[in-house]
Design a protein around this motif. Sequence first.
Motif, PDB file in Angstrom:
ATOM      1  N   TRP A 169       0.847  -1.198   0.000  1.00  0.00           N
ATOM      2  CA  TRP A 169       0.000   0.000   0.000  1.00  0.00           C
ATOM      3  C   TRP A 169       0.877   1.241   0.000  1.00  0.00           C
ATOM      4  O   TRP A 169       1.977   1.251   0.567  1.00  0.00           O
ATOM      5  N   ASP A 171       0.691   4.057   1.597  1.00  0.00           N
ATOM      6  CA  ASP A 171       1.036   4.639   2.900  1.00  0.00           C
ATOM      7  C   ASP A 171       1.793   3.669   3.790  1.00  0.00           C
ATOM      8  O   ASP A 171       2.106   3.979   4.949  1.00  0.00           O
ATOM      9  N   GLY A 172       2.091   2.458   3.309  1.00  0.00           N
ATOM     10  CA  GLY A 172       2.861   1.488   4.078  1.00  0.00           C
ATOM     11  C   GLY A 172       2.074   0.729   5.115  1.00  0.00           C
ATOM     12  O   GLY A 172       2.648  -0.042   5.891  1.00  0.00           O
ATOM     13  N   SER A 173       0.733   0.904   5.173  1.00  0.00           N
ATOM     14  CA  SER A 173      -0.066   0.259   6.210  1.00  0.00           C
ATOM     15  C   SER A 173      -0.258  -1.223   5.962  1.00  0.00           C
ATOM     16  O   SER A 173      -0.540  -1.972   6.900  1.00  0.00           O
ATOM     17  N   ARG A 174      -0.120  -1.675   4.709  1.00  0.00           N
ATOM     18  CA  ARG A 174      -0.272  -3.092   4.404  1.00  0.00           C
ATOM     19  C   ARG A 174       0.780  -3.505   3.383  1.00  0.00           C
ATOM     20  O   ARG A 174       1.359  -2.667   2.695  1.00  0.00           O
ATOM     21  N   ASN A 176       3.515  -5.325   4.183  1.00  0.00           N
ATOM     22  CA  ASN A 176       4.712  -5.758   4.913  1.00  0.00           C
ATOM     23  C   ASN A 176       5.976  -5.489   4.095  1.00  0.00           C
ATOM     24  O   ASN A 176       6.827  -6.352   3.930  1.00  0.00           O
ATOM     25  N   LYS A 180       7.574   2.951   1.284  1.00  0.00           N
ATOM     26  CA  LYS A 180       6.234   3.499   1.173  1.00  0.00           C
ATOM     27  C   LYS A 180       6.313   4.834   0.444  1.00  0.00           C
ATOM     28  O   LYS A 180       7.382   5.426   0.287  1.00  0.00           O
ATOM     29  N   THR A 225      -3.930   6.229   0.493  1.00  0.00           N
ATOM     30  CA  THR A 225      -3.746   5.098   1.405  1.00  0.00           C
ATOM     31  C   THR A 225      -3.210   3.903   0.634  1.00  0.00           C
ATOM     32  O   THR A 225      -2.064   3.490   0.813  1.00  0.00           O
ATOM     33  N   GLN A 226      -4.053   3.350  -0.268  1.00  0.00           N
ATOM     34  CA  GLN A 226      -3.600   2.196  -1.039  1.00  0.00           C
ATOM     35  C   GLN A 226      -2.857   2.614  -2.301  1.00  0.00           C
ATOM     36  O   GLN A 226      -1.922   1.926  -2.726  1.00  0.00           O
TER      37      GLN A 226
END
Length: 748
Positions: A169, A171-174, A176, A180, A225-226
Amino acid sequence: MSMEPTSKPGEIQPSEGSLQPTDSQIHAISNLIAWADEPEYPGQVDQEFDDSDNQLIQVSLGIASGLFYALQAKHFPTASHSLRVAKMCSRWATDLELEPFQRDQLEVAALLHDIGKMGVPDYVLTCPGKLPAEEQTLMDRSKEIGLEILSACCDGEEIIDLIRYNFAWYDGSRGNCDRKKDSLPIEARMLAIADAYDSMTVDQIFRRARSKDRAMAELVSFAGTQFDPELVGHFCELQSRNQSAENGATRHWLRVLSPDEANKHWRLNQAGVNLSRLRATSAYQDSLVRHIHDAVIYLDLNLAIVGWNQAAERLTGINRETVEGHQWTSELLGLADQQGRSLSQKSDPVRQAIMGGAQSMTRLSIRNADNKFVTVAAHVVPVIGEDGKAIGATIQLHDTSGMESLEEQIESLHYRATRDPLTGLVNRAEMDRSLAEMVDRHATLNKACSVIICDIDFFKKINDTYGHPAGDEALIVFAKLLETHARSADVTARYGGEEFVILCPNCDGQSASSLAEAIRAELAAIPLSALGGKSMTASFGVTELQRGDTADTILNRADRALLQSKEMGRNIVTQIGGGLSEPVIGDRRHWWHRMFMSIEPEVLLKRAMKTRVPLNLAVEKIRGFVADHRAAVSEVKEDSIKMVIDGESLPMQRRSSDRAVPLILDLQFSPITAENGSQHTKVQISISPRRNRDRRKRDAIERARHILQSLQSYLVAYEFVDTTVATIDEGTSWWSRIWGRSKSGESR
């Protein structure tokens, strides 16, 4: 050694030493331009690849085209999706004027970004609804499978990185990933947007296609985000303009038709080859697993068999060459639980290990080499990769059929050794062990437990009148009745002859008496054919654990209660003993201070107590204490009694070789009148060792404390601070007559 390429119909060959197109190339160019001029509609699904598609794939992938065609054979919709995403990315790269090498890498990454789905089972790819958790794990694993495949044949990390970061993603939220936002390659950010857009605008087996406008709205809602918000804006603008960037894109696809250019990304990468991840990595390990006594089976993430040692061959009768590479199923070995029931997905330890990462050890049955079912201990362990995710499982099968037979024999021997052969109840030896364990445990936890002792009334008369077979039947009927009424935690035992005992853990005296009364009433109402249709009766004695009790004292007290039932006419239930619930009031000083409050050096403990009963009833209670502790009365005076307890039945013996410490109890009595006029009794208690020079004083003090607690329970007494003793002028004859009558009533 160089080989001259051979021409095939529709195949493009470069001219030697030049990159200028030949006639066949010009024909292919015209086909591709015709394809580029055709409009593309959202939701359109390719039914088959035409010549231009195949030429386009070959131009871009070269010798790696086989990977794409393998994906096409595995799952055609995934291959079609990859081709559409590649075309879309190529046109977009042209519009953004990316460098030629960036467009090359983006096109290859788009064509192969879903190559890992070749490792996903067909039933998962064709599932029409939402995937269950274990199947979703397999689908997620396809990303790592794809990267592993490409690492074995891709020259360079750029294309592999594009596919790896495609799943991250913005923003680096998903995902792993270690990058980002703008640190992600722009090609990976573009591929993520085109991948999502095509997935939304094409019919899927699990949902219908969305409109073009709705798909772009979905991209915008996840911008920041994604997805990269700037690239989302440009992509949506490009789709809205509907300008023809196809010609530029097509020219780029056909910029170079040389196999050398197409193949520059590919070579055999030995370092990346990892086809035996689950196999042993050395000859020593391989030899160990192959010759280990237990059967060992290796499975990969897709339940394919990748290892099968010699012990597995001996146990199952199936050769390694026959099964390696094939799918594992529980039916392969006739795997079932110990009752012979087939394993469901929830009870299958192999699936639980791979899908849920759960290690298990359980007893199962399998079909062996002789086509017979045997019991095995199955140890199933998930194999975890360096990334922390499951990559397979190992199954270790140990034949326990011989051990199970031995266990059954041992269990049978233990049952016979601890059971009464006639009634099937626990025998005397096992009852003694269980009683000692129950008393020790409940005394430590300060919880109530009870003992019921009972015997059949006039049993000798039954034998004399109806014969011994009738007596045996009476014993069996009575034993079954006791077992029927006893709770699951109770221990029902034949004590000897016609006497039986029920040990009731976590049960107070009142509940035990209710249980005994229910048994007594039902027994009296049962007609027995062996007795000519008549019924029999039984008498019961019940008692509850008291402070200071041992296994002997509580059993002796229950026996005295049974004796009282017989003396009062039989066929009744008698309960004696106050239990642990008697309140202890009076002296609140620390027990350590009270324990060692001695006047004379040889005295271990000295206490003053009161009991709310008159003197004659207190004497009756002392009689029960003497009987249960097997005490020997050594002296009786006008206001006191002295007794000796040899200590054999007392607690606190740390070893069986410890000698018991004999104790002397000196009790002095004084009748007092309460404020309400009732008669109470004051008792002065002194406990000392029989031998003043006994060096085992520490043990003696502990034993004296237990005796004091037991005596307090029998008297239902409480301690108080005043330790003075009043003088009794009743005369020796009065005291002697009371104690003499108490002793004469003792028959057991």
